[in-house]
Design a protein around this motif. Structure first.
Motif, PDB file in Angstrom:
ATOM      1  N   ALA A  84      48.598 -41.042  28.590  1.00  0.00           N
ATOM      2  CA  ALA A  84      49.499 -39.914  28.367  1.00  0.00           C
ATOM      3  C   ALA A  84      50.395 -39.775  29.591  1.00  0.00           C
ATOM      4  CB  ALA A  84      48.695 -38.643  28.159  1.00  0.00           C
ATOM      5  N   ASP A  85      51.676 -39.933  29.422  1.00  0.00           N
ATOM      6  CA  ASP A  85      52.613 -39.813  30.540  1.00  0.00           C
ATOM      7  C   ASP A  85      52.504 -38.398  31.112  1.00  0.00           C
ATOM      8  OD1 ASP A  85      54.963 -39.360  32.114  1.00  0.00           O
ATOM      9  OD2 ASP A  85      55.972 -40.990  31.045  1.00  0.00           O
ATOM     10  N   PRO A  86      52.068 -38.267  32.361  1.00  0.00           N
ATOM     11  CA  PRO A  86      51.833 -36.928  32.921  1.00  0.00           C
ATOM     12  C   PRO A  86      53.102 -36.099  33.091  1.00  0.00           C
ATOM     13  CG  PRO A  86      51.554 -38.609  34.618  1.00  0.00           C
ATOM     14  CD  PRO A  86      51.738 -39.332  33.311  1.00  0.00           C
ATOM     15  N   GLU A  87      54.275 -36.731  33.061  1.00  0.00           N
ATOM     16  CA  GLU A  87      55.512 -35.954  33.122  1.00  0.00           C
ATOM     17  C   GLU A  87      55.799 -35.256  31.790  1.00  0.00           C
ATOM     18  OE1 GLU A  87      58.486 -37.512  36.430  1.00  0.00           O
ATOM     19  OE2 GLU A  87      58.452 -38.848  34.678  1.00  0.00           O
ATOM     20  N   PHE A  88      55.146 -35.719  30.727  1.00  0.00           N
ATOM     21  CA  PHE A  88      55.410 -35.159  29.405  1.00  0.00           C
ATOM     22  C   PHE A  88      54.221 -34.390  28.822  1.00  0.00           C
ATOM     23  CE2 PHE A  88      58.438 -38.953  28.715  1.00  0.00           C
ATOM     24  CZ  PHE A  88      59.495 -38.272  29.304  1.00  0.00           C
ATOM     25  N   TRP A  89      53.045 -34.952  28.913  1.00  0.00           N
ATOM     26  CA  TRP A  89      51.870 -34.401  28.244  1.00  0.00           C
ATOM     27  C   TRP A  89      51.039 -33.587  29.231  1.00  0.00           C
ATOM     28  CZ3 TRP A  89      52.429 -34.756  23.222  1.00  0.00           C
ATOM     29  CH2 TRP A  89      53.239 -35.787  22.721  1.00  0.00           C
ATOM     30  N   GLN A  90      50.833 -32.323  28.899  1.00  0.00           N
ATOM     31  CA  GLN A  90      50.153 -31.386  29.783  1.00  0.00           C
ATOM     32  C   GLN A  90      48.673 -31.274  29.422  1.00  0.00           C
ATOM     33  OE1 GLN A  90      52.434 -27.908  28.845  1.00  0.00           O
ATOM     34  NE2 GLN A  90      54.336 -28.771  29.644  1.00  0.00           N
ATOM     35  N   ALA A  91      47.912 -30.673  30.323  1.00  0.00           N
ATOM     36  CA  ALA A  91      46.474 -30.503  30.088  1.00  0.00           C
ATOM     37  C   ALA A  91      46.209 -29.758  28.777  1.00  0.00           C
ATOM     38  CB  ALA A  91      45.833 -29.770  31.263  1.00  0.00           C
ATOM     39  N   GLY A  92      47.030 -28.784  28.461  1.00  0.00           N
ATOM     40  CA  GLY A  92      46.865 -28.022  27.222  1.00  0.00           C
ATOM     41  C   GLY A  92      47.092 -28.848  25.962  1.00  0.00           C
ATOM     42  N   ASP A  93      47.728 -30.000  26.111  1.00  0.00           N
ATOM     43  CA  ASP A  93      47.941 -30.899  24.971  1.00  0.00           C
ATOM     44  C   ASP A  93      46.698 -31.719  24.661  1.00  0.00           C
ATOM     45  OD1 ASP A  93      50.701 -30.232  24.684  1.00  0.00           O
ATOM     46  OD2 ASP A  93      51.220 -31.644  26.287  1.00  0.00           O
ATOM     47  N   LEU A  94      45.676 -31.609  25.514  1.00  0.00           N
ATOM     48  CA  LEU A  94      44.467 -32.433  25.393  1.00  0.00           C
ATOM     49  C   LEU A  94      44.848 -33.911  25.312  1.00  0.00           C
ATOM     50  CD1 LEU A  94      42.491 -30.204  22.863  1.00  0.00           C
ATOM     51  CD2 LEU A  94      42.332 -30.220  25.372  1.00  0.00           C
ATOM     52  N   PRO A  95      45.397 -34.451  26.388  1.00  0.00           N
ATOM     53  CA  PRO A  95      45.895 -35.827  26.378  1.00  0.00           C
ATOM     54  C   PRO A  95      44.876 -36.863  25.929  1.00  0.00           C
ATOM     55  CG  PRO A  95      46.524 -34.726  28.410  1.00  0.00           C
ATOM     56  CD  PRO A  95      45.597 -33.796  27.684  1.00  0.00           C
ATOM     57  N   GLY A  96      43.614 -36.656  26.205  1.00  0.00           N
ATOM     58  CA  GLY A  96      42.591 -37.618  25.814  1.00  0.00           C
ATOM     59  C   GLY A  96      42.287 -37.638  24.336  1.00  0.00           C
ATOM     60  N   ALA A  97      42.840 -36.703  23.594  1.00  0.00           N
ATOM     61  CA  ALA A  97      42.599 -36.624  22.152  1.00  0.00           C
ATOM     62  C   ALA A  97      43.584 -37.472  21.355  1.00  0.00           C
ATOM     63  CB  ALA A  97      42.688 -35.168  21.686  1.00  0.00           C
ATOM     64  N   ALA A  98      44.347 -38.331  22.050  1.00  0.00           N
ATOM     65  CA  ALA A  98      45.405 -39.076  21.366  1.00  0.00           C
ATOM     66  C   ALA A  98      45.479 -40.520  21.852  1.00  0.00           C
ATOM     67  CB  ALA A  98      46.750 -38.391  21.605  1.00  0.00           C
ATOM     68  N   LEU A  99      46.082 -41.340  21.012  1.00  0.00           N
ATOM     69  CA  LEU A  99      46.594 -42.641  21.416  1.00  0.00           C
ATOM     70  C   LEU A  99      48.112 -42.516  21.423  1.00  0.00           C
ATOM     71  CD1 LEU A  99      44.367 -45.237  19.511  1.00  0.00           C
ATOM     72  CD2 LEU A  99      44.268 -44.583  21.933  1.00  0.00           C
ATOM     73  N   TYR A 100      48.753 -43.295  22.287  1.00  0.00           N
ATOM     74  CA  TYR A 100      50.180 -43.163  22.522  1.00  0.00           C
ATOM     75  C   TYR A 100      50.900 -44.469  22.198  1.00  0.00           C
ATOM     76  CZ  TYR A 100      48.661 -38.945  24.771  1.00  0.00           C
ATOM     77  OH  TYR A 100      48.081 -37.723  24.995  1.00  0.00           O
ATOM     78  N   VAL A 101      51.982 -44.339  21.448  1.00  0.00           N
ATOM     79  CA  VAL A 101      52.818 -45.473  21.059  1.00  0.00           C
ATOM     80  C   VAL A 101      53.886 -45.679  22.129  1.00  0.00           C
ATOM     81  CG1 VAL A 101      54.537 -46.280  19.383  1.00  0.00           C
ATOM     82  CG2 VAL A 101      52.475 -45.106  18.595  1.00  0.00           C
ATOM     83  N   HIS A 102      54.056 -46.927  22.532  1.00  0.00           N
ATOM     84  CA  HIS A 102      55.112 -47.320  23.467  1.00  0.00           C
ATOM     85  C   HIS A 102      55.739 -48.616  22.952  1.00  0.00           C
ATOM     86  CE1 HIS A 102      52.911 -44.756  26.363  1.00  0.00           C
ATOM     87  NE2 HIS A 102      51.849 -45.425  26.000  1.00  0.00           N
ATOM     88  N   LYS A 103      56.963 -48.839  23.302  1.00  0.00           N
ATOM     89  CA  LYS A 103      57.651 -50.124  23.081  1.00  0.00           C
ATOM     90  C   LYS A 103      57.624 -50.596  21.625  1.00  0.00           C
ATOM     91  CE  LYS A 103      58.125 -50.197  27.555  1.00  0.00           C
ATOM     92  NZ  LYS A 103      57.690 -48.829  27.843  1.00  0.00           N
ATOM     93  N   LEU A 104      57.726 -49.653  20.698  1.00  0.00           N
ATOM     94  CA  LEU A 104      57.833 -50.034  19.285  1.00  0.00           C
ATOM     95  C   LEU A 104      59.211 -50.643  19.071  1.00  0.00           C
ATOM     96  CD1 LEU A 104      56.801 -50.034  16.361  1.00  0.00           C
ATOM     97  CD2 LEU A 104      57.672 -47.706  16.143  1.00  0.00           C
TER      98      LEU A 104
END
Length: 176
Positions: A84-104
């Motif tokens: 989770a890019d820390p400049e975008f995703w905050q602690a309240g977003d529960l970053p560990g609850a997701a997988l993130y798409v890059h370079k599609l």
């Protein structure tokens, strides 16, 4: 149909697999093609000329870069990880609850065949398989057409983070 073969979007079967170090050149070429296409349309999400090898090689080394190949070689890419890019995703977003798409990226010659949708659906299945809740991505703040595309792929816009040093910042997610 084999679970890692996409045959419904093309007349020829395409195979989804983890990229290897030997694929770096083809992946860089596809990403550069997409970056040049975007920049030619005035979209500044990716650097003109594509990404340097040192930005993509680590995704391959960690097994987070996937590609779709067919008779013409690599026709699409996606990176999927828990970063989770820390400049975008905050602690309240529960970053560990997701997988993130890059370079599609989909080769322009294969645009409109449904490869992007197929890759996003595959990524959603990976979210479920890892016990996470969300599939997330960030995209250009200024590319409304791309944002609309993600909405058609069942993503919800959460917010836009406007950082002057980042072209990206429109944050989207959908359930896995």
């Amino acid at each position: 149909m084999h679970s890692n073969t996409v045959g419904t979007v093309t007349a020829r079967p395409l195979t989804l697999r983890t990229a290897t170090a030997a694929d770096l050149g083809e992946v860089l070429t596809l990403l550069a093609e997409t970056a040049d296409w975007l920049n030619g349309r005035g979209v500044r999400q990716w650097p003109a000329g594509g990404f340097p090898a040192e930005r993509i090689a680590p995704l391959i080394e960690t097994g987070d870069m996937y590609l779709v190949e067919g008779g013409r070689g690599v026709v699409a890419t996606i990176a999927l990880d828990g970063h989770a890019d820390p400049e975008f995703w905050q602690a309240g977003d529960l970053p560990g609850a997701a997988l993130y798409v890059h370079k599609l990226s989909v080769a322009r010659s294969c645009s409109g065949l449904g490869l992007g949708r197929a890759l996003l659906d595959w990524a959603g299945l990976r979210v479920v398989a890892t016990g996470r809740r969300w599939l997330r991505l960030d995209c250009s703040k200024d590319n409304l057409r791309l944002q609309d595309y993600y909405r058609t792929q069942r993503f919800t816009h959460l917010r836009t983070v406007d950082l002057p040093h980042r072209a990206s910042g429109a944050l989207f997610q959908r359930p896995g």
